[in-house]
Design a protein around this motif. Structure first.
Motif, PDB file in Angstrom:
ATOM      1  N   ASP A  45     -56.994 -43.826 -12.368  1.00 21.93           N
ATOM      2  CA  ASP A  45     -58.418 -43.685 -12.108  1.00 21.93           C
ATOM      3  C   ASP A  45     -59.159 -44.721 -12.959  1.00 21.93           C
ATOM      4  O   ASP A  45     -58.623 -45.214 -13.969  1.00 21.93           O
ATOM      5  CB  ASP A  45     -58.885 -42.268 -12.449  1.00 21.93           C
ATOM      6  N   ALA A  46     -60.372 -45.078 -12.574  1.00 23.60           N
ATOM      7  CA  ALA A  46     -61.158 -46.064 -13.314  1.00 23.60           C
ATOM      8  C   ALA A  46     -61.233 -45.687 -14.793  1.00 23.60           C
ATOM      9  O   ALA A  46     -61.452 -44.523 -15.137  1.00 23.60           O
ATOM     10  CB  ALA A  46     -62.556 -46.172 -12.721  1.00 23.60           C
ATOM     11  N   GLY A  47     -60.991 -46.660 -15.652  1.00 23.73           N
ATOM     12  CA  GLY A  47     -61.050 -46.446 -17.093  1.00 23.73           C
ATOM     13  C   GLY A  47     -59.763 -45.936 -17.716  1.00 23.73           C
ATOM     14  O   GLY A  47     -59.616 -45.946 -18.933  1.00 23.73           O
ATOM     15  N   GLY A  66     -56.900 -52.187  -5.862  1.00 24.26           N
ATOM     16  CA  GLY A  66     -57.813 -52.228  -6.989  1.00 24.26           C
ATOM     17  C   GLY A  66     -57.610 -53.400  -7.939  1.00 24.26           C
ATOM     18  O   GLY A  66     -57.031 -54.421  -7.576  1.00 24.26           O
ATOM     19  N   VAL A  67     -58.114 -53.201  -9.176  1.00 27.19           N
ATOM     20  CA  VAL A  67     -58.120 -54.257 -10.186  1.00 27.19           C
ATOM     21  C   VAL A  67     -57.776 -53.664 -11.550  1.00 27.19           C
ATOM     22  O   VAL A  67     -58.299 -52.614 -11.930  1.00 27.19           O
ATOM     23  CB  VAL A  67     -59.505 -54.939 -10.274  1.00 27.19           C
ATOM     24  N   LYS A 100     -60.455 -48.129 -10.150  1.00 26.70           N
ATOM     25  CA  LYS A 100     -59.198 -47.439  -9.861  1.00 26.70           C
ATOM     26  C   LYS A 100     -58.230 -48.426  -9.219  1.00 26.70           C
ATOM     27  O   LYS A 100     -58.637 -49.308  -8.461  1.00 26.70           O
ATOM     28  CB  LYS A 100     -59.409 -46.191  -9.021  1.00 26.70           C
ATOM     29  N   PHE A 101     -56.956 -48.296  -9.602  1.00 23.41           N
ATOM     30  CA  PHE A 101     -55.948 -49.208  -9.052  1.00 23.41           C
ATOM     31  C   PHE A 101     -54.605 -48.527  -8.936  1.00 23.41           C
ATOM     32  O   PHE A 101     -54.349 -47.512  -9.578  1.00 23.41           O
ATOM     33  CB  PHE A 101     -55.857 -50.507  -9.874  1.00 23.41           C
TER      34      PHE A 101
END
Length: 110
Positions: A45-47, A66-67, A100-101
């Motif tokens: 998840d993001a972060g 994602g990245v 998110k990736f």
């Protein structure tokens, strides 16, 4: 997804759908786990990320959605969908989700 690793052998599979995002989490799914190496899918998840660590063999990471920022020996590399990076053995590295990736991690023990 209810597929076991063995049920994936011998058929075409859409990789991105094999691991789902979960809020505030890192999720992994091992596809191959043998004495000589592993292939594992991850979603972040993001972060979210993996803290700095080292392993005694090279690790190949391919971003499938994602990245991510991949830090190797204090140098940050922005890696996006369709790109890969090889993290060298015995060098400190970490990963963090810019957004998110999902990634495929291949480790060959030699």
């Amino acid at each position: 997804m209810s597929d076991t690793a063995d049920s994936l052998i011998g058929r075409a599979v859409e990789m991105n759908g094999l691991v789902s995002y979960q809020s505030g989490s890192v999720v992994s799914r091992t596809l191959i786990d043998r004495k000589i190496g592993t292939i594992t899918l991850f979603s972040f998840d993001a972060g979210q990320g993996l803290s700095e660590h080292t392993v005694p063999f090279d690790a190949f990471v391919q971003i499938i959605d994602g990245v991510a920022d991949v830090t190797i020996a204090d140098k940050v590399h922005r890696v996006s969908i369709g790109e890969f990076i090889i993290m060298p053995a015995n060098i400190p590295h970490s990963l963090k989700a810019v957004e998110k990736f999902k990634m495929m991690l291949v480790m060959i023990r030699a």
